[in-house]
Design a protein around this motif. Structure first.
Motif, PDB file in Angstrom:
ATOM      1  N   GLN A 258       5.879   8.254  -0.618  1.00 33.88           N
ATOM      2  CA  GLN A 258       4.751   8.779  -1.391  1.00 33.88           C
ATOM      3  C   GLN A 258       3.448   8.574  -0.640  1.00 33.88           C
ATOM      4  OE1 GLN A 258       4.363   7.424  -5.402  1.00 33.88           O
ATOM      5  NE2 GLN A 258       2.587   8.701  -5.820  1.00 33.88           N
ATOM      6  N   ASP A 259       2.626   9.615  -0.614  1.00 31.21           N
ATOM      7  CA  ASP A 259       1.335   9.566   0.055  1.00 31.21           C
ATOM      8  C   ASP A 259       0.378   8.670  -0.729  1.00 31.21           C
ATOM      9  OD1 ASP A 259      -0.948  10.001   1.502  1.00 31.21           O
ATOM     10  OD2 ASP A 259      -1.142  12.125   0.989  1.00 31.21           O
ATOM     11  N   LEU A 260      -0.029   7.551  -0.121  1.00 36.59           N
ATOM     12  CA  LEU A 260      -0.930   6.642  -0.802  1.00 36.59           C
ATOM     13  C   LEU A 260      -2.358   7.166  -0.863  1.00 36.59           C
ATOM     14  CD1 LEU A 260       0.250   3.126   0.472  1.00 36.59           C
ATOM     15  CD2 LEU A 260       0.901   4.343  -1.617  1.00 36.59           C
ATOM     16  N   HIS A 261      -2.685   8.141  -0.028  1.00 33.08           N
ATOM     17  CA  HIS A 261      -4.035   8.690  -0.044  1.00 33.08           C
ATOM     18  C   HIS A 261      -4.373   9.334  -1.393  1.00 33.08           C
ATOM     19  CE1 HIS A 261      -3.783   8.774   4.538  1.00 33.08           C
ATOM     20  NE2 HIS A 261      -4.844   8.048   4.267  1.00 33.08           N
ATOM     21  N   THR A 262      -3.363   9.697  -2.142  1.00 30.52           N
ATOM     22  CA  THR A 262      -3.597  10.369  -3.424  1.00 30.52           C
ATOM     23  C   THR A 262      -3.814   9.392  -4.569  1.00 30.52           C
ATOM     24  OG1 THR A 262      -1.230  10.452  -3.977  1.00 30.52           O
ATOM     25  CG2 THR A 262      -2.114  12.265  -2.652  1.00 30.52           C
ATOM     26  N   LEU A 263      -3.708   8.083  -4.295  1.00 28.79           N
ATOM     27  CA  LEU A 263      -3.743   7.082  -5.358  1.00 28.79           C
ATOM     28  C   LEU A 263      -4.963   6.175  -5.251  1.00 28.79           C
ATOM     29  CD1 LEU A 263      -0.011   5.897  -5.250  1.00 28.79           C
ATOM     30  CD2 LEU A 263      -1.011   7.645  -6.743  1.00 28.79           C
ATOM     31  N   PRO A 264      -5.540   5.782  -6.387  1.00 27.01           N
ATOM     32  CA  PRO A 264      -6.561   4.734  -6.375  1.00 27.01           C
ATOM     33  C   PRO A 264      -5.890   3.379  -6.155  1.00 27.01           C
ATOM     34  CG  PRO A 264      -6.090   5.392  -8.617  1.00 27.01           C
ATOM     35  CD  PRO A 264      -5.304   6.329  -7.733  1.00 27.01           C
ATOM     36  N   SER A 265      -6.681   2.368  -5.857  1.00 25.50           N
ATOM     37  CA  SER A 265      -6.126   1.075  -5.467  1.00 25.50           C
ATOM     38  C   SER A 265      -5.255   0.443  -6.557  1.00 25.50           C
ATOM     39  CB  SER A 265      -7.245   0.116  -5.073  1.00 25.50           C
ATOM     40  OG  SER A 265      -8.160  -0.052  -6.136  1.00 25.50           O
ATOM     41  N   HIS A 266      -5.636   0.580  -7.830  1.00 24.78           N
ATOM     42  CA  HIS A 266      -4.844  -0.074  -8.879  1.00 24.78           C
ATOM     43  C   HIS A 266      -3.467   0.569  -9.022  1.00 24.78           C
ATOM     44  CE1 HIS A 266      -6.613   3.256 -11.229  1.00 24.78           C
ATOM     45  NE2 HIS A 266      -5.602   3.121 -12.051  1.00 24.78           N
ATOM     46  N   LYS A 267      -3.359   1.853  -8.712  1.00 26.94           N
ATOM     47  CA  LYS A 267      -2.050   2.506  -8.779  1.00 26.94           C
ATOM     48  C   LYS A 267      -1.194   2.178  -7.563  1.00 26.94           C
ATOM     49  CE  LYS A 267      -3.131   6.227 -11.988  1.00 26.94           C
ATOM     50  NZ  LYS A 267      -3.083   7.685 -12.261  1.00 26.94           N
ATOM     51  N   VAL A 268      -1.835   1.892  -6.431  1.00 33.34           N
ATOM     52  CA  VAL A 268      -1.092   1.411  -5.266  1.00 33.34           C
ATOM     53  C   VAL A 268      -0.444   0.075  -5.605  1.00 33.34           C
ATOM     54  CG1 VAL A 268      -1.286   0.584  -2.886  1.00 33.34           C
ATOM     55  CG2 VAL A 268      -2.489   2.655  -3.583  1.00 33.34           C
ATOM     56  N   ALA A 269      -1.190  -0.781  -6.289  1.00 33.82           N
ATOM     57  CA  ALA A 269      -0.633  -2.066  -6.719  1.00 33.82           C
ATOM     58  C   ALA A 269       0.557  -1.856  -7.657  1.00 33.82           C
ATOM     59  CB  ALA A 269      -1.712  -2.901  -7.403  1.00 33.82           C
ATOM     60  N   ARG A 270       0.436  -0.904  -8.558  1.00 35.32           N
ATOM     61  CA  ARG A 270       1.533  -0.635  -9.490  1.00 35.32           C
ATOM     62  C   ARG A 270       2.761  -0.051  -8.794  1.00 35.32           C
ATOM     63  NH1 ARG A 270      -1.922   2.158 -14.420  1.00 35.32           N
ATOM     64  NH2 ARG A 270      -3.068   0.265 -15.034  1.00 35.32           N
ATOM     65  N   LYS A 271       2.541   0.572  -7.648  1.00 31.76           N
ATOM     66  CA  LYS A 271       3.661   1.115  -6.878  1.00 31.76           C
ATOM     67  C   LYS A 271       4.427   0.018  -6.136  1.00 31.76           C
ATOM     68  CE  LYS A 271       3.502   5.523  -7.758  1.00 31.76           C
ATOM     69  NZ  LYS A 271       4.642   6.203  -8.403  1.00 31.76           N
ATOM     70  N   GLY A 272       3.863  -1.206  -6.126  1.00 28.16           N
ATOM     71  CA  GLY A 272       4.608  -2.308  -5.525  1.00 28.16           C
ATOM     72  C   GLY A 272       3.975  -2.949  -4.327  1.00 28.16           C
ATOM     73  N   VAL A 273       2.655  -2.810  -4.163  1.00 31.91           N
ATOM     74  CA  VAL A 273       1.958  -3.473  -3.059  1.00 31.91           C
ATOM     75  C   VAL A 273       1.215  -4.683  -3.628  1.00 31.91           C
ATOM     76  CG1 VAL A 273       0.205  -3.273  -1.257  1.00 31.91           C
ATOM     77  CG2 VAL A 273       1.700  -1.334  -1.764  1.00 31.91           C
ATOM     78  N   GLY A 274       1.613  -5.870  -3.204  1.00 29.45           N
ATOM     79  CA  GLY A 274       0.965  -7.097  -3.639  1.00 29.45           C
ATOM     80  C   GLY A 274       0.129  -7.664  -2.509  1.00 29.45           C
ATOM     81  N   LEU A 275      -1.133  -7.973  -2.785  1.00 25.01           N
ATOM     82  CA  LEU A 275      -2.060  -8.441  -1.748  1.00 25.01           C
ATOM     83  C   LEU A 275      -2.487  -9.875  -2.007  1.00 25.01           C
ATOM     84  CD1 LEU A 275      -3.992  -7.985   0.667  1.00 25.01           C
ATOM     85  CD2 LEU A 275      -5.659  -7.071  -0.980  1.00 25.01           C
ATOM     86  N   VAL A 276      -2.382 -10.697  -0.969  1.00 27.14           N
ATOM     87  CA  VAL A 276      -2.991 -12.026  -0.954  1.00 27.14           C
ATOM     88  C   VAL A 276      -4.193 -11.911  -0.024  1.00 27.14           C
ATOM     89  CG1 VAL A 276      -2.670 -14.476  -0.465  1.00 27.14           C
ATOM     90  CG2 VAL A 276      -0.735 -13.099  -1.277  1.00 27.14           C
ATOM     91  N   PRO A 277      -5.392 -11.726  -0.593  1.00 20.97           N
ATOM     92  CA  PRO A 277      -6.546 -11.402   0.245  1.00 20.97           C
ATOM     93  C   PRO A 277      -7.103 -12.602   0.982  1.00 20.97           C
ATOM     94  CG  PRO A 277      -7.239 -11.617  -2.029  1.00 20.97           C
ATOM     95  CD  PRO A 277      -5.734 -11.773  -2.019  1.00 20.97           C
ATOM     96  N   GLU A 278      -7.799 -12.330   2.058  1.00 22.45           N
ATOM     97  CA  GLU A 278      -8.525 -13.377   2.754  1.00 22.45           C
ATOM     98  C   GLU A 278      -9.581 -13.937   1.801  1.00 22.45           C
ATOM     99  OE1 GLU A 278     -10.718 -13.957   7.091  1.00 22.45           O
ATOM    100  OE2 GLU A 278     -10.448 -11.952   6.248  1.00 22.45           O
TER     101      GLU A 278
END
Length: 228
Positions: free
Chosen positions: A64-84
């Motif tokens: 799936q093209d992530l360019h079509t999604l806002p950041s919160h929907k990217v997270a819902r698609k299964g991307v978990g971030l541990v930020p600096e």
């Protein structure tokens, strides 16, 4: 099966271009080290994946093209971030921080606190009262509670005490051995990265200049692209 695919990724901060052609591919369950000197585009690549910065090129998760999604929907698609910088909710307790981000799946409060026992011991404490290392563990636990398919850790052990660093690396080794979560790691410790990573991707001035199996990363390559 390819989970994350990045090809010729470019990105800018206003008029200042930061990425000029990043290529990276990850399979489900694979651990990849994203490497390079400071300022070479590693964190910008993470921001592009999480849709925190506009980018162009191929950027797909499970096709799936992530360019079509806002950041919160990217997270819902299964991307978990541990930020600096951790960025925990300071006024919430450890337990509240963990359950605030929870989504249904294998990662539950019990499983996270079993992986990171300090969090279980401090469930009732406010996040602001934790040490820096404990806050970093909390950030990792919070990301796991989203039940990600791809876990991204941006400098997760930077500036921490050696004993806490060891606990975090031990947890990452367990994640690799016991789960099918893909992990993208940014860290300065080549020794620790080599012990846990399957592959490495090196960035130089916003471009991918080397990629391959971690075992193929020679002293000549690290000296050329990672040395001071």
């Amino acid at each position: 099966m390819t989970l994350l695919r990045i090809e010729n990724l470019t990105a800018s901060y206003g008029v200042s271009q930061a990425l000029f052609g990043v290529d990276l591919e990850m399979a489900q369950g694979e651990v990849t080290a994203l490497m390079g000197r400071n300022g070479m585009g590693k964190s910008t690549t993470v921001k592009a994946i999480c849709r925190m910065i506009r980018s162009e090129g191929v950027l797909t998760l499970d096709g799936q093209d992530l360019h079509t999604l806002p950041s919160h929907k990217v997270a819902r698609k299964g991307v978990g971030l541990v930020p600096e910088g951790r960025r925990c909710f300071a006024d919430l307790t450890v337990r509240e921080n963990l359950i605030a981000a929870a989504r249904s799946g294998d990662w539950t409060l019990r499983r996270v606190t079993e992986l990171l026992p300090r969090l279980g011991e401090r469930q009732g404490q406010r996040a602001a009262s934790l040490s820096g290392g404990e806050q970093q563990m909390l950030a990792i636990g919070r990301a796991l509670m989203t039940n990600p398919r791809l876990l991204i850790l941006d400098e997760a052990t930077e500036g921490l005490a050696p004993i806490v660093r060891q606990e975090i690396w031990a947890a990452l080794r367990r994640l690799k051995q016991e789960t099918n979560v893909a992990i993208l790691l940014i860290d300065k410790s080549l020794k620790e990265l080599a012990a846990v990573s399957d592959r490495a991707v090196i960035l130089e001035r916003g471009r991918t200049v080397w990629s391959g199996a971690m075992g193929a990363l020679t002293h000549d390559i690290t000296g050329k692209y990672l040395g001071v």
